[in-house]
Design a protein around this motif. Structure first.
Motif, PDB file in Angstrom:
ATOM      1  N   ILE A 204      61.030  12.863   8.504  1.00 49.88           N
ATOM      2  CA  ILE A 204      60.338  12.688   9.713  1.00 49.88           C
ATOM      3  C   ILE A 204      59.098  13.830   9.482  1.00 49.88           C
ATOM      4  CG2 ILE A 204      59.999  12.926  12.248  1.00 49.88           C
ATOM      5  CD1 ILE A 204      62.921  12.009  12.015  1.00 49.88           C
ATOM      6  N   ALA A 206      56.754  15.617  12.126  1.00 54.41           N
ATOM      7  CA  ALA A 206      56.337  15.511  13.306  1.00 54.41           C
ATOM      8  C   ALA A 206      55.006  16.650  13.728  1.00 54.41           C
ATOM      9  CB  ALA A 206      57.583  16.425  14.352  1.00 54.41           C
ATOM     10  N   LEU A 219      63.453  14.219  19.266  1.00 55.70           N
ATOM     11  CA  LEU A 219      63.119  14.451  17.916  1.00 55.70           C
ATOM     12  C   LEU A 219      64.599  15.072  17.269  1.00 55.70           C
ATOM     13  CD1 LEU A 219      61.089  14.355  15.422  1.00 55.70           C
ATOM     14  CD2 LEU A 219      60.670  16.623  16.118  1.00 55.70           C
ATOM     15  N   ALA A 223      66.825  13.414  14.407  1.00 53.06           N
ATOM     16  CA  ALA A 223      67.364  14.089  13.276  1.00 53.06           C
ATOM     17  C   ALA A 223      68.654  14.135  13.096  1.00 53.06           C
ATOM     18  CB  ALA A 223      66.659  15.249  13.070  1.00 53.06           C
ATOM     19  N   VAL A 230      63.278  16.995   9.069  1.00 55.32           N
ATOM     20  CA  VAL A 230      62.029  17.022   9.872  1.00 55.32           C
ATOM     21  C   VAL A 230      61.101  18.137   9.439  1.00 55.32           C
ATOM     22  CG1 VAL A 230      60.971  17.382  12.195  1.00 55.32           C
ATOM     23  CG2 VAL A 230      63.175  16.077  11.779  1.00 55.32           C
ATOM     24  N   LEU A 240      61.044  21.412  16.836  1.00 57.10           N
ATOM     25  CA  LEU A 240      62.243  21.050  16.362  1.00 57.10           C
ATOM     26  C   LEU A 240      62.618  22.643  16.131  1.00 57.10           C
ATOM     27  CD1 LEU A 240      64.992  19.155  15.553  1.00 57.10           C
ATOM     28  CD2 LEU A 240      64.226  19.898  13.406  1.00 57.10           C
ATOM     29  N   TYR A 247      65.989  21.001   9.982  1.00 60.91           N
ATOM     30  CA  TYR A 247      64.467  21.468   9.762  1.00 60.91           C
ATOM     31  C   TYR A 247      64.073  21.728   8.462  1.00 60.91           C
ATOM     32  CZ  TYR A 247      60.613  24.859   9.977  1.00 60.91           C
ATOM     33  OH  TYR A 247      59.478  25.348   9.837  1.00 60.91           O
TER      34      TYR A 247
END
Length: 533
Positions: A204, A206, A219, A223, A230, A240, A247
């Motif tokens: 992802i 973002a 989000l 995840a 992400v 996040l 992360y």
């Protein structure tokens, strides 16, 4: 009511409590209306920094930040801040005074055509009149916050601001559209779930639109549920929490090549509110992409065969609800990537010197989790963007659209003004501070306990590095050294200089002054910048 009073009542109805500006004669009636309405006026030391304060207000609150200037040089000085909000996608109302309407067509002294001046950097440039003011304010407020948000410029003529308003109904329009489902091109959430099941290494990406949409919880749930890493865009830092297991770093900051290699290794990319305005280099990825945003993929920076257009948080929640599989990535694999990212972040450190990463680490260690950070533009921004750990949405403020130097100190002033109970740190280079250093006096007069960290290397380092890369000498990029401690003290702030990590840690551990900023001039060795960039 007069025209100014109608304008102010619309601002109050929208929940806007501050005006940032530098006044002139055509603004007096508007200022008096704002004073009587209980609004707070913040006198910037020039129009440009007042505009940057308004931008920070808009970023932090989601409501249009209001800035004000007089005519002529006042309005032209405001252009940069308006352009900054335009490319940073931040709602703003910029209001500039003008001479009387009967003279505007022929008089030349200090007269600029505001609509022509601001149209290229505004969503709308207009003016108010007694019989149009309420309608103009409704449209201006709604236009500023509509996706993608940005600035609206309003001209107020000297013979209009105090005139009796004929259009005086105060009726605020809805400031946010109610989600009525998702408009899908090529597929819907169910199809995205199917593609996620088939993918082996989805990621992802973002961006700021996800942060604007309040999509941080959705989000995190996606995840976690689907086990998808992400990557965040710089202005979306905190969307996040950076201690979340999935992360995976910040794009287009320090360690840039490593981050792009990570994205190249995925086989499906979910672009959730990612805005191409933040790209610092051309998009080079060639892989399947799902576009999830409040607006269609009209930029066409990347090709997406699937577009889900609507409420970003609702779209992500729909994908979570449809997900029944296991984790696509193991947390340990994402941690290995983060470990490699952290190692790359420290490349180029010089033993025995104060490195830029030493400064960022010391400040992050000294401040609590909920601290707000602002970063200026320059080499240090790329390291702050990757190395500063953010844990909440809108807890990091930086300009990464227009990327105007001088942003971080005005932004920090507003962040502290709106969040008196949270620590705020401003990261700025000596070049950026030189552009806006007068605002230190404003911060002191407002009794704001800011922490201002100045990276001192006496150069415009980003340009100097590019000169060196072309085998050119440093020329036109050197800045004479400034005694930051004495400068701070002359602005009624506490000032100190440090040249080692130990000295900086001692300063940060000491009890900071209450009711005024602490300005720390950190004499860094810039060699790490060369290794990083």
């Amino acid at each position: 009511m007069n025209v100014s009073e109608v304008m102010v009542q619309y601002l109050k109805a929208a929940g806007i409590g501050h005006v940032f500006g530098y006044p002139g004669d055509p603004n007096i009636e508007f200022m008096e209306a704002a004073r009587r309405a209980g609004m707070q006026f913040v006198l910037g030391r020039r129009e440009g920094t007042a505009g940057l304060m308004a931008e920070a207000y808009g970023f932090l609150t989601g409501r249009p930040g209001v800035c004000m200037s007089t005519l002529g040089p006042g309005s032209s000085n405001l252009v940069n801040a308006v352009a900054n909000a335009y490319l940073d996608r931040v709602p703003m109302l910029a209001i500039s005074g003008q001479i009387e309407r009967k003279r505007a067509q022929t008089f030349t002294h200090q007269v600029l055509d505001h609509n022509r001046l601001f149209s290229p950097v505004s969503k709308w440039a207009t003016e108010v009149a007694p019989d149009t003011v309420a309608g103009v304010m409704r449209r201006a407020l709604r236009t500023a916050v509509a996706e993608r948000p940005g600035p609206v410029h309003i001209t107020t003529h000297a013979d209009v601001v105090g005139a009796e308003a004929k259009d005086d109904t105060v009726a605020l329009p809805p400031m946010k559209a109610v989600a009525a489902g998702t408009q899908a091109f090529g597929a819907g959430p169910a199809e995205v779930v199917r593609r996620l099941r088939k993918a082996k290494k989805p990621v992802i990406l973002a961006g700021i639109a996800a942060q604007r949409a309040g999509a941080h919880q959705a989000l995190a749930r996606l995840a976690t549920a689907a086990g998808i890493p992400v990557v965040v865009a710089p202005m979306a830092k905190g969307v996040l929490a950076e201690d979340h297991a999935y992360y995976a770093g910040t794009l287009d900051m320090a360690c840039n090549a490593l981050m792009w290699d990570f994205l190249k290794g995925c086989d499906l990319l979910l672009a959730a509110g990612f805005d191409a305005v933040e790209l610092m280099k051309p998009w080079t990825l060639s892989l399947p992409i799902v576009h999830i945003d409040a607006v269609p993929n009209t930029d066409q920076i990347y090709s997406a065969d699937t577009e889900l257009v609507g409420d970003i948080a609702a779209i992500l929640e729909s994908i979570v609800e449809g997900w029944k599989g296991g984790a696509k990535w193991k947390p340990a694999a994402v941690k290995r990537h983060r470990d490699a990212l952290r190692a790359a972040y420290y490349l180029g450190r010089v033993t025995g010197k104060l490195n830029p990463t030493d400064v960022i680490d010391a400040v992050r260690e000294a401040l609590p989790r909920q601290a707000i950070a602002t970063s200026d533009v320059g080499s240090h921004k790329l390291l702050v963007g990757q190395g500063w750990s953010a844990f909440e949405p809108r807890s990091v403020l930086m300009s990464n659209g227009l990327s105007s130097m001088g942003y971080s100190l005005p932004a920090a002033i507003v962040a502290q003004l709106l969040n008196p109970g949270r620590p705020v740190v401003c990261f700025v280079g000596d070049g950026g501070l030189a552009m806006v250093q007068g605002e230190l006096r404003l911060a002191a007069s407002l009794r704001l306990p800011l922490l201002v960290i100045v990276f001192c290397d006496n150069s415009l380092n980003r340009i100097e590095i590019k000169q060196a890369n072309r085998k050119y000498p440093s020329w036109g990029t050197l800045i004479e050294p400034t005694d930051i401690a004495r400068l701070a003290q002359s602005m009624a702030c506490e000032g100190v200089a440090v040249d080692s990590a130990a000295a900086l840690e001692r300063v940060l551990a000491a009890k900071r002054p209450k009711g005024r900023p602490l300005v720390v001039g950190a004499r860094i060795d810039p060699a790490q910048y060369t290794q990083q960039f």
